[in-house]
Design a protein around this motif. Structure first.
Motif, mmCIF file in Angstrom:
data_model
loop_
_atom_site.group_PDB
_atom_site.id
_atom_site.type_symbol
_atom_site.label_atom_id
_atom_site.label_comp_id
_atom_site.label_asym_id
_atom_site.label_seq_id
_atom_site.Cartn_x
_atom_site.Cartn_y
_atom_site.Cartn_z
ATOM 1 N N GLU A 103 29.845 58.757 28.718
ATOM 2 C CA GLU A 103 29.370 57.549 29.714
ATOM 3 C C GLU A 103 28.038 57.838 30.193
ATOM 4 O O GLU A 103 27.518 58.812 30.399
ATOM 5 C CB GLU A 103 30.191 57.310 30.770
ATOM 6 N N GLU A 104 27.169 56.624 30.122
ATOM 7 C CA GLU A 104 25.944 56.662 30.486
ATOM 8 C C GLU A 104 25.767 56.922 32.172
ATOM 9 O O GLU A 104 26.565 56.206 32.867
ATOM 10 C CB GLU A 104 24.830 55.521 30.184
ATOM 11 N N GLN A 105 24.818 57.875 32.521
ATOM 12 C CA GLN A 105 24.753 57.967 33.652
ATOM 13 C C GLN A 105 24.093 56.824 34.828
ATOM 14 O O GLN A 105 23.276 56.231 34.236
ATOM 15 C CB GLN A 105 23.762 59.443 34.166
ATOM 16 N N LYS A 106 24.649 56.278 35.852
ATOM 17 C CA LYS A 106 24.291 55.108 36.475
ATOM 18 C C LYS A 106 22.938 55.514 37.058
ATOM 19 O O LYS A 106 22.798 56.920 37.642
ATOM 20 C CB LYS A 106 25.131 54.934 37.537
ATOM 21 N N GLU A 164 25.307 49.017 36.150
ATOM 22 C CA GLU A 164 24.382 50.370 35.718
ATOM 23 C C GLU A 164 23.742 50.885 36.997
ATOM 24 O O GLU A 164 23.082 51.885 36.885
ATOM 25 C CB GLU A 164 23.627 50.247 34.560
ATOM 26 N N ASP A 209 24.100 52.424 40.777
ATOM 27 C CA ASP A 209 24.845 52.913 42.016
ATOM 28 C C ASP A 209 24.060 52.528 43.423
ATOM 29 O O ASP A 209 22.788 53.196 43.546
ATOM 30 C CB ASP A 209 25.034 54.439 42.142
#
Length: 208
Positions: A2-5, A39, A41
């Motif tokens: 999972e791509e980091q936000k 994408e 936070d």
């Protein structure tokens, strides 16, 4: 994987003086409802109009969230447009805050430069935000007012090495609604994130 936000911190101010409902915090709460896409936070905070709290809170928020950018929103009784501030000032703080306090030195960072600028090209942000056709006027300023707004911006620019932005909004209904202000802030931040991504892509190309 999972791509980091991306983390983004946005602050508004609590009540002070005649601003018993602070348009900046109302606008930031509207942004909280709108979000910045899946994408990102988004972390929103209401800051009390107190010099010492600002000095303590900004480094704490940076440490906690490690934001890509931190955006502060304040209200200006004189503003009639959504105003992007280019720089924060170090000295000249004589106005008392909500605790009847003002810094004895009348400055943010002793020995710091008089003026700090955002690393983000504010003129370009303003131009691109205006192109979004939101029915909101955008403008640029170099004087954030030598009170808590300016103090917060300088403190944040100093801590973040320029990766901060300050937006002044007019009081509610003069002429914009809370929703319009929330949308205007959302647009500005999306433009900023896009510009930061492009500049980082450009840097990465240079290093590959």
């Amino acid at each position: 994987m999972e791509e980091q936000k991306i983390a983004v911190v946005v602050t508004g101010f609590g009540p002070f003086g005649e601003h018993t409902v602070n348009a900046s915090w109302v606008a930031v709460q509207e942004l909280g409802k709108l979000g910045l896409g899946k994408e990102v936070d988004l972390h929103i905070y209401e800051i009390p109009v107190e010099y010492q709290t600002v000095q303590r809170l900004i480094p704490a928020l940076r440490k906690k969230h490690k934001p890509k950018v931190i955006v502060h929103v304040g209200v200006s009784g004189m503003a009639t447009a959504v105003t992007l501030e280019k720089c924060g000032h170090n000295t000249g703080y004589q106005g008392l805050d909500n605790c009847e306090f003002c810094p004895g030195t009348q400055c943010c960072v002793e020995g710091g430069p008089e003026c700090l600028h955002s690393v983000i090209d504010i003129d370009t942000v303003c131009k691109r935000a205006a192109e979004a056709c939101l029915d909101v006027q955008f403008t640029v300023s170099t004087d954030a007012g030598r009170y808590l707004c300016d103090f917060t911006y300088y403190t944040s620019l100093y801590q973040s090495h320029g990766r901060s932005v300050f937006i002044h909004v007019p009081p509610l209904g003069k002429p914009y609604t809370a929703i319009q202000l929330g949308q205007a802030i959302q647009t500005i931040i999306k433009v900023i994130l896009d510009m930061l991504e492009q500049s980082e892509d450009h840097l990465n190309c240079g290093h590959s």
